[in-house]
Design a protein around this motif. Structure first.
Motif, short mmCIF file in Angstrom:
data_model
loop_
_atom_site.label_atom_id
_atom_site.label_comp_id
_atom_site.label_asym_id
_atom_site.label_seq_id
_atom_site.Cartn_x
_atom_site.Cartn_y
_atom_site.Cartn_z
N VAL A 1 2.69 6.03 -2.90
CA VAL A 1 3.82 6.82 -3.40
C VAL A 1 3.78 6.89 -4.93
CG1 VAL A 1 6.35 6.88 -3.59
CG2 VAL A 1 5.27 6.41 -1.38
N GLY A 2 3.48 5.79 -5.57
CA GLY A 2 3.36 5.78 -7.04
C GLY A 2 2.25 6.70 -7.52
N SER A 3 1.13 6.71 -6.81
CA SER A 3 0.02 7.61 -7.17
C SER A 3 0.43 9.06 -7.02
CB SER A 3 -1.20 7.34 -6.28
OG SER A 3 -1.64 6.02 -6.44
N VAL B 1 3.50 10.29 -7.16
CA VAL B 1 4.46 10.62 -8.23
C VAL B 1 3.73 10.84 -9.55
CG1 VAL B 1 6.38 9.70 -9.62
CG2 VAL B 1 6.41 9.49 -7.13
N GLY B 2 2.77 9.98 -9.86
CA GLY B 2 1.98 10.15 -11.09
C GLY B 2 1.18 11.44 -11.05
N TRP C 1 0.82 -1.21 0.00
CA TRP C 1 0.00 0.00 0.00
C TRP C 1 0.86 1.26 0.00
CZ3 TRP C 1 -4.74 0.36 -1.47
CH2 TRP C 1 -5.56 -0.74 -1.39
N THR C 2 1.96 1.25 0.65
CA THR C 2 2.87 2.39 0.66
C THR C 2 3.40 2.64 -0.75
OG1 THR C 2 3.53 1.84 2.92
CG2 THR C 2 4.97 3.33 1.70
N LEU C 3 3.79 1.58 -1.42
CA LEU C 3 4.28 1.71 -2.80
C LEU C 3 3.18 2.24 -3.73
CD1 LEU C 3 6.68 1.24 -4.68
CD2 LEU C 3 5.80 -1.06 -5.08
N LEU C 4 1.94 1.76 -3.57
CA LEU C 4 0.83 2.25 -4.39
C LEU C 4 0.56 3.73 -4.14
CD1 LEU C 4 -1.70 -0.72 -4.18
CD2 LEU C 4 -0.45 0.05 -6.19
#
Length: 110
Positions: free
Chosen positions: A11-13, A15-16, A6-9
């Motif tokens: 952070v990715g959101s 950044v996007g 969930w942290t990666l999701l």
């Protein structure tokens, strides 16, 4: 394990979203620059149109606007006669051109 997913999701959101916001900001900035140029051109064309309309108004003031009800009747008759003579001259010239063309066609077909 799910914490890292969930942290990666997230952070990715983020950044996007950053890249999307940057792209939108650049597009909006370009649009505002283009609108500034368009408004400048619009102002220039409005000035040019005003100048041309003033020039046309001045030219219309110096030229004869055409016949009016208060002119002398003989002036109208003279003007109509001159127009009829000019029209007859144009008609005769057109007729002569047509005859010359017909002669060429006749020679070509024989």
């Amino acid at each position: 394990m799910w914490f890292w997913v969930w942290t990666l999701l997230i952070v990715g959101s983020l950044v996007g979203a950053f890249f999307l916001a940057r792209s939108l900001w650049r597009s909006a900035k370009g649009l505002l620059e283009e609108l500034g140029r368009a408004s400048q051109r619009f102002g220039e064309s409005a000035d040019r149109l005003q100048e041309l309309s003033d020039r046309a108004r001045e030219a219309a003031g110096t030229q004869h606007a055409g016949p009016s009800l208060f002119d002398d009747v003989t002036i109208h008759y003279q003007r109509v006669h001159a127009q009829r003579v000019a029209r007859a001259g144009r008609r005769d010239a057109r007729r002569a051109r047509n005859v010359a063309t017909w002669q060429k066609w006749k020679q070509f077909n024989e």
